[in-house]
Design a protein around this motif. Structure first.
Motif, PDB file in Angstrom:
ATOM      1  N   MET A  75       0.831  -1.202   0.000  1.00 33.09           N
ATOM      2  CA  MET A  75       0.000   0.000   0.000  1.00 33.09           C
ATOM      3  C   MET A  75       0.870   1.258   0.000  1.00 33.09           C
ATOM      4  N   SER A  76       1.965   1.204   0.747  1.00 34.36           N
ATOM      5  CA  SER A  76       2.872   2.339   0.800  1.00 34.36           C
ATOM      6  C   SER A  76       3.466   2.612  -0.581  1.00 34.36           C
ATOM      7  N   LYS A  77       3.853   1.528  -1.272  1.00 33.30           N
ATOM      8  CA  LYS A  77       4.389   1.684  -2.626  1.00 33.30           C
ATOM      9  C   LYS A  77       3.318   2.254  -3.557  1.00 33.30           C
ATOM     10  N   ALA A  78       2.111   1.745  -3.435  1.00 30.63           N
ATOM     11  CA  ALA A  78       1.018   2.232  -4.278  1.00 30.63           C
ATOM     12  C   ALA A  78       0.730   3.699  -3.980  1.00 30.63           C
ATOM     13  N   LEU A  79       0.748   4.061  -2.699  1.00 32.09           N
ATOM     14  CA  LEU A  79       0.520   5.454  -2.320  1.00 32.09           C
ATOM     15  C   LEU A  79       1.627   6.344  -2.871  1.00 32.09           C
ATOM     16  N   SER A  80       2.860   5.898  -2.722  1.00 31.17           N
ATOM     17  CA  SER A  80       3.989   6.673  -3.232  1.00 31.17           C
ATOM     18  C   SER A  80       3.866   6.864  -4.736  1.00 31.17           C
ATOM     19  N   SER A  81       3.498   5.782  -5.422  1.00 35.83           N
ATOM     20  CA  SER A  81       3.321   5.858  -6.876  1.00 35.83           C
ATOM     21  C   SER A  81       2.194   6.819  -7.228  1.00 35.83           C
ATOM     22  N   ALA A  82       1.112   6.764  -6.474  1.00 36.90           N
ATOM     23  CA  ALA A  82      -0.022   7.655  -6.735  1.00 36.90           C
ATOM     24  C   ALA A  82       0.362   9.107  -6.482  1.00 36.90           C
ATOM     25  N   GLN A  83       1.155   9.353  -5.451  1.00 40.30           N
ATOM     26  CA  GLN A  83       1.593  10.715  -5.146  1.00 40.30           C
ATOM     27  C   GLN A  83       2.472  11.265  -6.271  1.00 40.30           C
ATOM     28  N   VAL A  84       3.370  10.408  -6.768  1.00 41.80           N
ATOM     29  CA  VAL A  84       4.227  10.827  -7.879  1.00 41.80           C
ATOM     30  C   VAL A  84       3.375  11.064  -9.115  1.00 41.80           C
ATOM     31  N   ALA A  85       2.383  10.192  -9.341  1.00 36.06           N
ATOM     32  CA  ALA A  85       1.508  10.332 -10.507  1.00 36.06           C
ATOM     33  C   ALA A  85       0.752  11.653 -10.452  1.00 36.06           C
ATOM     34  N   VAL A  86       0.282  12.005  -9.272  1.00 39.06           N
ATOM     35  CA  VAL A  86      -0.435  13.271  -9.123  1.00 39.06           C
ATOM     36  C   VAL A  86       0.518  14.433  -9.397  1.00 39.06           C
ATOM     37  N   LYS A  87       1.728  14.326  -8.857  1.00 40.24           N
ATOM     38  CA  LYS A  87       2.710  15.395  -9.014  1.00 40.24           C
ATOM     39  C   LYS A  87       3.172  15.506 -10.474  1.00 40.24           C
TER      40      LYS A  87
END
Length: 168
Positions: free
Chosen positions: A99-111
């Motif tokens: 989940m942490s990896k997915a969240l990190s990926s989602a944060q980068v995707a948003v950015k």
């Protein structure tokens, strides 16, 4: 009684000193018999007391054995519970990492405007939402949860996975 009469008759025939020795010996025999009877009674009482103590100790032993069995049953149950909880904790940690990896990926995707996926220490941008591979349709979310698929796609050098520099 005939024996006593013959002893008495024999005493009369013997001299008074010998008769006295015999009488003393007979008294000692009576005394020893009396003492023996008394000791037998005492030992009988002691044996009875010891049997009572043995019975009490056997009851205590049975109670302690039952308590010991209960302890080991509880111990086995608690060890099984600990193993289960430890396994659940380990699984939760794996899920949290995912989940942490997915969240990190989602944060980068948003950015950055795209999702990223990590594979073998490198980060790749996913340019696209849907793609076909081996006759099946996949989404970018499938790449986030399937490292093996990412590895296969990188091996064939697909154009929609682009390596990006990691941000610290």
């Amino acid at each position: 009684m005939a024996k006593n009469e013959s002893n008495d008759a024999l005493k009369l025939e013997l001299d008074p000193a010998t008769a006295k020795v015999i009488a003393d010996l007979e008294d000692k025999v009576k005394s020893l018999k009396s003492e023996l009877d008394k000791n037998d009674q005492l030992h009988s009482d002691e044996v009875g007391e010891l049997n009572v103590k043995i019975k009490e100790l056997e009851e205590v032993n049975a109670t302690l054995t039952a308590s010991n069995d209960e302890f080991f049953t509880s111990k086995d149950y608690l060890e099984a519970e600990l193993e289960l909880i430890t396994s659940e904790r380990d699984q939760a940690q794996v899920e949290m990492l995912q989940m942490s990896k997915a969240l990190s990926s989602a944060q980068v995707a948003v950015k950055n405007g795209y999702q990223t996926v990590d594979h073998e220490g490198k980060t790749y941008a996913i340019h696209g939402k849907v793609f076909q591979y081996k006759g099946r349709e996949y989404t970018s979310d499938d790449l986030l949860s399937d490292e093996e698929l990412v590895g296969e796609l990188l091996k064939i050098k697909v154009g929609f996975l682009v390596e990006v520099a990691k941000e610290d």
